[in-house]
Design an enzyme around this catalytic site. Structure first.
Site, PDB file in Angstrom:
ATOM      1  N   ILE A   2      84.236   5.992  -9.901  1.00  0.00           N
ATOM      2  CA  ILE A   2      84.061   7.292  -9.247  1.00  0.00           C
ATOM      3  C   ILE A   2      83.705   8.362 -10.270  1.00  0.00           C
ATOM      4  O   ILE A   2      83.795   9.551  -9.992  1.00  0.00           O
ATOM      5  CB  ILE A   2      85.308   7.699  -8.439  1.00  0.00           C
ATOM      6  CG1 ILE A   2      86.548   7.736  -9.333  1.00  0.00           C
ATOM      7  CG2 ILE A   2      85.520   6.737  -7.279  1.00  0.00           C
ATOM      8  CD1 ILE A   2      87.783   8.304  -8.631  1.00  0.00           C
ATOM      9  N   GLY A   3      83.317   7.910 -11.456  1.00  0.00           N
ATOM     10  CA  GLY A   3      82.958   8.853 -12.507  1.00  0.00           C
ATOM     11  C   GLY A   3      83.824   8.697 -13.733  1.00  0.00           C
ATOM     12  O   GLY A   3      83.608   9.338 -14.762  1.00  0.00           O
ATOM     13  N   GLN A  50      88.215  12.286 -19.385  1.00  0.00           N
ATOM     14  CA  GLN A  50      89.160  12.165 -18.270  1.00  0.00           C
ATOM     15  C   GLN A  50      90.280  13.190 -18.403  1.00  0.00           C
ATOM     16  O   GLN A  50      90.676  13.818 -17.427  1.00  0.00           O
ATOM     17  CB  GLN A  50      89.787  10.756 -18.254  1.00  0.00           C
ATOM     18  CG  GLN A  50      88.945   9.713 -17.577  1.00  0.00           C
ATOM     19  CD  GLN A  50      88.693  10.064 -16.128  1.00  0.00           C
ATOM     20  OE1 GLN A  50      89.609  10.206 -15.344  1.00  0.00           O
ATOM     21  NE2 GLN A  50      87.433  10.225 -15.783  1.00  0.00           N
ATOM     22  N   PHE A  98      88.549  11.410  -6.257  1.00  0.00           N
ATOM     23  CA  PHE A  98      89.881  11.948  -6.560  1.00  0.00           C
ATOM     24  C   PHE A  98      90.931  11.508  -5.546  1.00  0.00           C
ATOM     25  O   PHE A  98      91.918  12.194  -5.326  1.00  0.00           O
ATOM     26  CB  PHE A  98      89.834  13.479  -6.665  1.00  0.00           C
ATOM     27  CG  PHE A  98      88.693  13.956  -7.527  1.00  0.00           C
ATOM     28  CD1 PHE A  98      88.722  13.751  -8.893  1.00  0.00           C
ATOM     29  CD2 PHE A  98      87.579  14.560  -6.974  1.00  0.00           C
ATOM     30  CE1 PHE A  98      87.655  14.146  -9.693  1.00  0.00           C
ATOM     31  CE2 PHE A  98      86.505  14.961  -7.767  1.00  0.00           C
ATOM     32  CZ  PHE A  98      86.551  14.756  -9.135  1.00  0.00           C
ATOM     33  N   GLY A 116      93.372   8.587 -15.580  1.00  0.00           N
ATOM     34  CA  GLY A 116      92.766   9.416 -14.545  1.00  0.00           C
ATOM     35  C   GLY A 116      93.674  10.528 -14.065  1.00  0.00           C
ATOM     36  O   GLY A 116      93.192  11.543 -13.561  1.00  0.00           O
ATOM     37  N   GLU A 117      94.973  10.337 -14.188  1.00  0.00           N
ATOM     38  CA  GLU A 117      95.888  11.297 -13.570  1.00  0.00           C
ATOM     39  C   GLU A 117      96.826  12.010 -14.543  1.00  0.00           C
ATOM     40  O   GLU A 117      97.272  13.124 -14.267  1.00  0.00           O
ATOM     41  CB  GLU A 117      96.657  10.595 -12.444  1.00  0.00           C
ATOM     42  CG  GLU A 117      95.691  10.291 -11.323  1.00  0.00           C
ATOM     43  CD  GLU A 117      96.125   9.216 -10.333  1.00  0.00           C
ATOM     44  OE1 GLU A 117      96.355   9.573  -9.191  1.00  0.00           O
ATOM     45  OE2 GLU A 117      96.194   8.033 -10.707  1.00  0.00           O
TER      46      GLU A 117
END
Lengths: 158, 743
Positions: free
Chosen positions: B470-471, B643, B245, B709-710
């Site tokens: 990272i996943g 996600q 993260f 992701g965000e």
């Protein structure tokens, strides 16, 4: 130091352990079973969950010496025949994982939950797994995976 | 051909992760491995006057205690410690000298034959300090706010644009005004995996390092510079990362200490941090913002003031983009923005999921809700009145922006039209029901990257790039892109990452990996395809002998004429033509700057949330949330949806739970465990729904993707805060909204 004998994933081990060695470190460092993870040091996260004599335990909150004489199952031993356990299949199918770090603990806890309650409601799953933290998935797919595994194994004796 | 792109496929790394076979940094073994345990400072500021290690060293099996007094020589210049995400300033150097700059600073590493012994020996180290007064409170240090220094980081995080129009005058004359102060507490990333490095000391002194990182090459760069080693002597490997993260964007101190110990002892060393120590490096900075909005009576916002002050350390100027989001979303003509930082006695903050975005956007989106109530206009309607296809912070059009469609579909799915706007008007027994909404926005960047593709003599494709997963699903989507580009089944494609020996890739952050590495994978597979096509043409009697590149397509492991699919050469035949050798290609993908520079590029979201607030206890539950996302092309709806849901839960967490509580008297984060640092568990999460709206964009990158992701987190906090207002009539501008703020 003390000598313990444990059966892990169907194999018997007799090993010397220090009194202060946690069960999780025994599994990871001594037996090389690194699928059981350490995520918190405070028994909050559940990443280290394994089965001890058939019940889910957090292997960071007990000493290796306390496990003497026990039968242990880790994520590596959940599917002894090589075929994946229905929960492993369902976590993969339903995308109940992202980084994968909490996954073994989630699956081990879920396996215990389903053995107690083969047909849990969504609420029962969420409450049954409240001792396992996931930081990635948002839990949704984890719950669906457990529901799917329960459906697929309905009527099949554990 | 698109056999895989756009399909909801399971992850290629799924089986490894459900069977415990995926190995993380602390899980790689080495012969004669030793274990390091970090000793942390118990004071916040001052000097170590004495550090007593003899008792620890006297234990059989304790190999070394490294402190500032006996550490080996390390690089002298600040430059040598600058990683790829280093803000301007002087990076922290573990064990540099006796100076303590923050609470929990690593002051010694104990190395022993077993983990248990190292941990016990660490408890025997006695430290005397000379304490100095510290400052950790942003609120009481606002008078020290100053402009940040600029540096390389300023390229990706520019300061706010200069004022436009005349805010003061227009605001003063506005018939509708709101103003407020918005703040949030520091937060720590807390990925499930603790930071760890296993440094394998090879016979010739070369190091193979298994590190938890979002950039294997970033860790490699750091180690080579800090320890004056050559690149060929340091290899960093990181195939799986247990969440990050943002915390893995900079090498953390366990890497430095493990490398130092391995070189000193000439043995392999593993250092794993404790969860408590996960609170002793970068974090999302506490930030205080002031916003004032002026609108005309029709709801058109004409004047925006937005300032922000964030904390940083005494040694580096960490910055974020915070107030700039206001004019990026709302096209006011009169805008004044300001951004400053206050250096405190804490570690340097660090990018944490949607850094700056999930700080600035929730503040402006709460203020917009306040304005909706001020004007008596529905909050969705007010956002439509102020909708813009232009980013007024850059004064450029968006390359694509399907936010209007997000509003429409999200509102419909949620049932927004049935909302009674009056606060406290909806209830279910003891529970007050609130409905709130917010816009979300996150940048869609692309960086340069390289990739390598090899078609082996067995007809299998292997593609590599030194990025990280990272996943998020990087392994999976890259495999999809490679398979589709060369018309191969995914089972025949192996995508590998997380190795500094692989072709250059940037740190994995900023939601740019799908766009950046995806483009590199596409380019390298296309260029490999050209080589295979040329080989196919050389086969005697080749049906493609006279064909041009544009005439052919890659389908079903064959190169064939688009117009005549029967005229085909298999990829196996093409590689067989290469004299018994694999066919190999390495390529670079660069952003199309000339095409991109005239546009602003971003993903958008519309978020609708229902909360239930117990009117007696003040407990808040998010019972329902819909997030409609305009995120460009969706490569894999299964990984993409996950996600977004993960991001939404981060939003719930930020709005209601997450908070690193600093005791300013002693200058330490007090709730440094997962028992006391609250994040949601299964039982906290209820109905979450994701909609991906169609969005076509051929400017943003060759794949048309925007990164996911965000964007899932950005819109959630304000939607929740606005829903809490709708339920209770209480406007909470300070996150997290804990029950004490409701009662």
């Amino acid at each position: 130091m003390s000598t313990i004998t444990v059966t892990v994933n169907g194999k018997s081990y007799t090993k010397e352990v220090e009194g202060r060695t946690l069960l999780v470190h025994f599994l990871r460092d001594t037996l090389g079973l690194t699928g059981t993870h350490v995520g918190c040091d405070t028994s909050s996260c559940g990443a280290c969950t394994i089965h001890l004599d058939g019940r889910a335990v957090k292997s960071c909150s007990m000493l290796a010496a306390q496990a003497d004489g026990s039968i242990l199952t880790t994520i590596e031993g959940l599917a002894p025949g090589g075929e994946l356990h229905p929960l492993q299949v369902a976590f993969n199918d339903e995308h109940g994982l992202q980084c994968g770090f909490c996954t073994p603990g989630m699956i081990m806890t879920a396996a215990d939950l389903l053995s107690q309650n083969p047909n849990p409601t969504e609420r029962e799953i969420r409450e049954g797994l409240e001792g396992n933290i996931c930081r990635c998935t948002g839990y949704h797919n984890i719950v669906r995976a457990i529901q799917l595994a329960a459906e697929r194994t309905a009527g099949v004796p554990a | 051909m698109s056999n895989y792109i756009g399909k909801p496929l399971s992850r290629v790394d799924g089986v490894a992760k459900v069977t415990g076979k995926a190995k993380y940094a602390a899980e790689f073994d080495a012969p004669d491995l030793t274990y390091g345990y970090v000793v942390s400072s118990t004071i916040t500021k001052g000097r170590i006057t004495h550090i007593e290690t003899s008792e620890a060293l006297s234990l059989p099996g304790v190999l070394s205690v490294i402190t500032h007094e006996n550490r080996p020589k390390i690089a002298w210049l600040d430059m040598s410690y600058k990683d790829q995400d280093a803000p301007p300033g002087s990076p922290f150097r573990p064990l540099r000298d006796n100076k303590i700059s923050y609470s929990g600073q690593p002051i010694a590493l104990v190395v022993a034959e077993t983990f248990e012994l190292a941990r016990y020996a660490a408890s025997l180290i006695r430290v005397d300090y000379r304490e100095a007064p510290h400052e950790t409170n942003l609120d009481t240090n606002l008078h020290r706010a100053r402009k940040p220094k600029s540096g390389l980081a300023s390229l990706l995080k520019p300061p706010p644009p200069k004022p436009r129009g005349n805010f003061d005058e227009v605001y003063a004359a506005s018939p509708a005004k709101v103003e407020g102060r918005y703040s949030h507490s520091p937060e720590h990333h807390n990925p499930m995996e603790m930071f760890a490095s296993t440094v394998v000391y090879e016979k010739d002194g070369k190091l193979t390092i298994y590190d938890k990182t979002q950039g294997a090459q970033n860790s490699q760069l750091y180690v080579t510079q800090a320890f004056n080693m050559s690149f060929s002597d340091v290899r960093v490997i990181s195939p799986f990362v247990g969440g990050a993260f943002g915390s893995g964007l900079r090498p953390q101190y366990q890497l430095f200490l493990a490398v130092m110990a391995a070189r000193e002892l000439k043995r392999s060393v593993r250092v794993t941090l404790t969860r408590q120590q996960m609170f002793t490096f970068g974090h999302r900075p506490a930030t205080i913002q002031n916003i004032a909005l002026g609108a005309d009576s029709n709801g058109k916002i004409n004047a925006i003031y937005h300032d922000a002050v964030g904390e940083t350390s005494q040694f580096e100027d960490y910055t974020e983009i915070v107030p700039t989001w206001s004019p990026m979303i709302y096209p006011a003509e009169n805008v004044t923005l300001d951004y400053k930082i206050v250096p405190l006695d804490v570690f340097t903050p660090l990018d944490m999921r949607a850094p700056g975005g999930v700080t600035g956007v929730p503040a402006i989106e709460t203020a917009i809700d306040e304005m909706a109530y001020e004007l008596g206009i529905d909050p969705l309607e007010l956002r439509l009145i102020n909708y813009s296809d232009r980013n007024m912070a850059e004064d450029k059009p968006f390359s694509s922006k399907e936010l209007r469609e997000c509003f429409r579909q999200g509102a419909e799915r949620f049932g927004w039209a049935k909302r009674n706007p009056k606060p406290g008007s909806m209830r279910d027994g003891h529970n007050l029901i609130g409905w709130g909404m917010s816009t979300g926005m996150w940048e869609a960047n692309q960086m340069p990257a390289r990739a390598e593709a090899v078609l082996t003599v067995n007809g299998k494709l292997r593609v590599t790039s030194a990025t990280a997963d990272i996943g998020t699903g990087t392994y999976t989507i890259m495999t999809q892109i490679a398979a589709d580009t060369l018309g191969m089944p995914m089972e025949d494609v192996l995508f590998k990452l997380g190795d500094s020996d692989m072709p250059l890739a940037p740190i994995e952050g900023g939601s740019w990996t799908a766009a950046t590495v995806g483009s590199a994978v596409k380019v390298v597979c296309e260029e490999l395809g050209r080589k295979l096509f040329k080989l196919a043409q050389k086969i005697p009697g080749s049906p493609l002998a006279k064909a041009k590149w544009d005439d052919v397509e890659f389908v079903d492991k064959h190169i064939r004429l688009k117009q005549n699919p029967a005229a085909a050469v298999s990829l196996q035949q093409a590689v067989d033509q290469n004299g018994g050798a694999a066919v190999w290609q390495k390529s670079t993908s660069l952003p199309a700057m000339m095409k991109q520079k005239n546009y602003s590029r971003a993903a958008h979201s519309a978020v609708f949330v229902e909360v239930m607030v117990d009117e007696d206890l003040g407990t808040i539950r998010v019972t329902r949330a819909v997030s409609a996302i305009a995120g460009g092309k969706i490569l894999n709806p299964k990984t993409a949806r996950s996600q977004i849901i993960g991001g939404m839960v981060w939003g719930i967490s930020k709005a209601l739970e997450e908070e690193s509580v600093m005791d300013h008297t002693i200058g330490r984060f007090m709730n440094h465990s997962l028992a006391e640092y609250h994040v949601p568990v299964n039982a906290d999460i209820h109905d979450l729904d994701v909609i991906f709206v169609e969005e076509h964009d051929d400017i943003v990158n060759p794949l048309g993707v925007k990164g996911l992701g965000e964007i899932g987190i950005v819109g959630m906090p304000a939607a929740i805060a606005n829903a809490v207002f709708h339920a209770t009539g209480k406007r909470i501008r300070e996150l997290p909204i804990t029950l004490d703020k409701i009662l």
